[in-house]
Design an enzyme around this catalytic site. Sequence first.
Site, PDB file in Angstrom:
ATOM      1  N   GLY A  72      92.138  31.575  25.186  1.00  0.00           N
ATOM      2  CA  GLY A  72      92.736  31.088  23.947  1.00  0.00           C
ATOM      3  C   GLY A  72      92.885  32.222  22.969  1.00  0.00           C
ATOM      4  N   HIS A 121      84.472  58.661  24.133  1.00  0.00           N
ATOM      5  CA  HIS A 121      83.300  58.307  23.324  1.00  0.00           C
ATOM      6  C   HIS A 121      83.206  56.794  23.090  1.00  0.00           C
ATOM      7  CE1 HIS A 121      80.140  58.030  20.441  1.00  0.00           C
ATOM      8  NE2 HIS A 121      80.955  57.276  19.719  1.00  0.00           N
ATOM      9  N   GLN A 180      90.757  26.062  28.177  1.00  0.00           N
ATOM     10  CA  GLN A 180      91.613  26.135  26.987  1.00  0.00           C
ATOM     11  C   GLN A 180      91.241  24.989  26.039  1.00  0.00           C
ATOM     12  OE1 GLN A 180      93.566  28.411  25.888  1.00  0.00           O
ATOM     13  NE2 GLN A 180      93.961  29.760  27.630  1.00  0.00           N
ATOM     14  N   ASP A 196      85.977  41.497  27.839  1.00  0.00           N
ATOM     15  CA  ASP A 196      86.919  42.612  27.886  1.00  0.00           C
ATOM     16  C   ASP A 196      87.663  42.672  26.563  1.00  0.00           C
ATOM     17  OD1 ASP A 196      88.624  40.142  28.475  1.00  0.00           O
ATOM     18  OD2 ASP A 196      90.122  41.701  28.175  1.00  0.00           O
ATOM     19  N   ASP A 239      97.498  30.161  33.043  1.00  0.00           N
ATOM     20  CA  ASP A 239      97.222  29.139  32.031  1.00  0.00           C
ATOM     21  C   ASP A 239      98.277  29.157  30.938  1.00  0.00           C
ATOM     22  OD1 ASP A 239      96.363  31.695  31.211  1.00  0.00           O
ATOM     23  OD2 ASP A 239      94.996  30.855  29.741  1.00  0.00           O
ATOM     24  N   ASP A 266      94.301  39.807  35.017  1.00  0.00           N
ATOM     25  CA  ASP A 266      94.586  38.558  34.327  1.00  0.00           C
ATOM     26  C   ASP A 266      95.795  37.927  35.018  1.00  0.00           C
ATOM     27  OD1 ASP A 266      96.811  39.905  33.555  1.00  0.00           O
ATOM     28  OD2 ASP A 266      96.347  39.920  31.428  1.00  0.00           O
ATOM     29  N   SER A 267      96.149  36.703  34.633  1.00  0.00           N
ATOM     30  CA  SER A 267      97.179  35.984  35.371  1.00  0.00           C
ATOM     31  C   SER A 267      98.578  36.278  34.850  1.00  0.00           C
ATOM     32  CB  SER A 267      96.932  34.488  35.243  1.00  0.00           C
ATOM     33  OG  SER A 267      97.093  34.104  33.886  1.00  0.00           O
ATOM     34  N   GLY A 268      98.678  36.958  33.729  1.00  0.00           N
ATOM     35  CA  GLY A 268      99.980  37.171  33.109  1.00  0.00           C
ATOM     36  C   GLY A 268     100.305  36.137  32.055  1.00  0.00           C
ATOM     37  N   GLY A 269      99.553  35.046  32.021  1.00  0.00           N
ATOM     38  CA  GLY A 269      99.852  33.963  31.083  1.00  0.00           C
ATOM     39  C   GLY A 269      99.862  34.418  29.633  1.00  0.00           C
ATOM     40  N   PHE A 270      98.824  35.145  29.240  1.00  0.00           N
ATOM     41  CA  PHE A 270      98.711  35.561  27.841  1.00  0.00           C
ATOM     42  C   PHE A 270      99.894  36.450  27.434  1.00  0.00           C
ATOM     43  CE2 PHE A 270      97.091  38.223  24.364  1.00  0.00           C
ATOM     44  CZ  PHE A 270      96.574  37.260  23.520  1.00  0.00           C
ATOM     45  N   CYS A 290      74.432  60.695  21.418  1.00  0.00           N
ATOM     46  CA  CYS A 290      75.315  60.130  22.447  1.00  0.00           C
ATOM     47  C   CYS A 290      75.405  61.097  23.621  1.00  0.00           C
ATOM     48  CB  CYS A 290      76.711  59.857  21.877  1.00  0.00           C
ATOM     49  SG  CYS A 290      77.860  59.233  23.125  1.00  0.00           S
ATOM     50  N   CYS A 341      80.716  64.038  22.942  1.00  0.00           N
ATOM     51  CA  CYS A 341      79.618  64.360  22.019  1.00  0.00           C
ATOM     52  C   CYS A 341      78.788  65.545  22.509  1.00  0.00           C
ATOM     53  CB  CYS A 341      78.729  63.142  21.800  1.00  0.00           C
ATOM     54  SG  CYS A 341      79.560  61.839  20.872  1.00  0.00           S
ATOM     55  N   CYS A 390      77.808  61.194  25.881  1.00  0.00           N
ATOM     56  CA  CYS A 390      79.154  61.277  26.468  1.00  0.00           C
ATOM     57  C   CYS A 390      79.660  62.724  26.480  1.00  0.00           C
ATOM     58  CB  CYS A 390      80.128  60.357  25.742  1.00  0.00           C
ATOM     59  SG  CYS A 390      80.936  61.071  24.299  1.00  0.00           S
TER      60      CYS A 390
END
Length: 399
Positions: free
Chosen positions: A241, A360, A214, A291, A164, A104-108, A329, A334, A331
């Site tokens: 956002g 899991h 945005q 994500d 952003d 990510d850009s770091g903005g958040f 499952c 499990c 995994c």
Amino acid sequence: VTETSAAPDSPRPFTFEIVAHDRETRARAGHFHTPHGAISTPVFMPVGTQATVKAVSSDELEAAGAQIILANTYHLYLRPGSARVARLGGLHRFMGWDRPILTDSGGFQVFSLAGGAEREGLVEVDEEGVTFRSHLDGGVHRFTPELAIEVQAELGADVVMAFDQCSTTEASYEASRDGMERTHRWAERCRARWRELEAAKLEAMPQALFGIVQGGPYEDLRRESARAIAGLDLPGIAIGGESIGYSKALTRQILDWLVDLLPSDLPRYAMGVGDPVDFFAVVERGIDMFDSVLPTRMARNGTLLTADGRLRVVNAQFAADTRPPESGCDCYTCQRFSRSYLRHLFKAEVLLAYRLATIHNLRFCLRTVDRIRESIQGGSFLSLRDEFLARYGSAGSGR
Ligand SMILES: [Zn+2]
């Protein structure tokens, strides 16, 4: 569009091929090619904030079926430093992960972690960039769109994000419009710096830049932002956002406003979507990538995701339950361990608890998205959605 057969040369990096469309919804399945291999979409991207998806190693991520992970520019810029990561051979080598990475850009984080409304004065935005205090030691730093691109180039992710100004749901119309317009100007500056760096690259891996839509909770702003970001002609487009992923109703509403305006030939990324119920909601609106920290954070809190909904494995009712966390499952957790053992580990606060629960929950999410992808290709997306939601229930609300 038909699937290409295995050619001797893999397609050019950042080619996006759509291999199937759902007939009844906007859902589609495809392949996004990166220098670290192709990603089959739709795809869920586990979040590895500090160059690690907390509690699990890169080989455990691979075993769980993760195709691409996300890392946080803000955190890695502060510690250990992006220049150091570059000297150590880049993020892939640093964390022992050979598959694609998105940063990510770091903005958040600059707007939420370093500052936030309740900590006024720690974040100052001007046209040139943002001045903020590190949440680690209070040191003053300054991010500009150009620096965010340079830091992400040092980290060496396959996909990098434009810097952003993250919009909040509470922001007034005027504040949302100002933030959106600044986001558009910053996106152009990010694109200019990204193009310079790409042109100057000799042996380094190419990177794809995604712009971020945005505009807060306002329809006309969201649509204006989608047109502006689509017009930048970048390899991908994201919807950002504060509310995206956090408010189910607003996330769906915003996507419904935008979907006609997002170029159909680009990968579309909805940021912050991690509830299995929402996987279906965003995929049927034409989203390819998403994500969230939610599944891994819930795992560390003792909540397991299963086909029957959320399971609080720490509850007393599981003290003598010899069944695996989720029957059927595949995994590691499990296959080997019981609910009673996991409950014991959580009660004893043993580190293994976090690792086994994380394995899991990741596998559950990744397996669910695999099924979604197969259902799109097999023409049964809506029946899978209805079957999944009926069994899972609507317990999956909240962050
Ligand atoms: Zn499992």
